[in-house]
Write a protein that holds these residues in place. Structure first.
Motif, short mmCIF file in Angstrom:
data_model
loop_
_atom_site.label_atom_id
_atom_site.label_comp_id
_atom_site.label_asym_id
_atom_site.label_seq_id
_atom_site.Cartn_x
_atom_site.Cartn_y
_atom_site.Cartn_z
N PHE A 140 0.82 -1.20 0.00
CA PHE A 140 0.00 0.00 0.00
C PHE A 140 0.86 1.25 0.00
N ILE A 141 1.94 1.22 0.76
CA ILE A 141 2.85 2.37 0.80
C ILE A 141 3.52 2.56 -0.56
N ASP A 142 3.89 1.45 -1.20
CA ASP A 142 4.47 1.53 -2.55
C ASP A 142 3.46 2.11 -3.54
N LEU A 143 2.19 1.73 -3.39
CA LEU A 143 1.15 2.26 -4.27
C LEU A 143 1.01 3.77 -4.09
N ILE A 144 1.02 4.23 -2.85
CA ILE A 144 0.92 5.66 -2.57
C ILE A 144 2.11 6.41 -3.16
N LYS A 145 3.30 5.83 -3.03
CA LYS A 145 4.49 6.46 -3.60
C LYS A 145 4.41 6.53 -5.12
N ASP A 146 3.90 5.47 -5.74
CA ASP A 146 3.75 5.47 -7.20
C ASP A 146 2.74 6.51 -7.67
N ILE A 147 1.63 6.61 -6.96
CA ILE A 147 0.62 7.60 -7.33
C ILE A 147 1.19 9.01 -7.16
N TRP A 148 1.90 9.25 -6.07
CA TRP A 148 2.50 10.58 -5.86
C TRP A 148 3.53 10.89 -6.93
N ALA A 149 4.34 9.88 -7.31
CA ALA A 149 5.34 10.09 -8.36
C ALA A 149 4.67 10.43 -9.69
N PHE A 150 3.56 9.76 -9.99
CA PHE A 150 2.82 10.06 -11.22
C PHE A 150 2.29 11.49 -11.19
N LEU A 151 1.66 11.86 -10.07
CA LEU A 151 1.10 13.21 -9.97
C LEU A 151 2.21 14.26 -10.05
N ASN A 152 3.33 13.99 -9.45
CA ASN A 152 4.44 14.93 -9.44
C ASN A 152 5.08 15.06 -10.82
#
Length: 53
Positions: free
Chosen positions: A4-16
């Motif tokens: 779940f933490i990896d998913l959040i990091k991936d979503i944040w990286a995409f948005l960024n």
């Protein structure tokens, strides 16, 4: 939990990377509504939550 933490990091990286910061409130709202539905599914307060929507 690590996934779940990896998913959040991936979503944040995409948005960024794509500069799609306006999607962040939408994602947060969907996650909060999803957790609300999951946690109230078998509880006593479920009928009261469903009357709100």
């Amino acid at each position: 939990m690590e996934d779940f933490i990896d998913l959040i990091k991936d979503i944040w990286a995409f948005l960024n990377e794509r500069k799609k910061y306006w999607l962040a409130p939408l994602v947060i709202t969907l996650v909060l509504l999803g957790t609300l539905i999951v946690f109230t599914q078998g509880s006593v307060i479920a009928p009261f939550i469903y009357t709100l929507f």
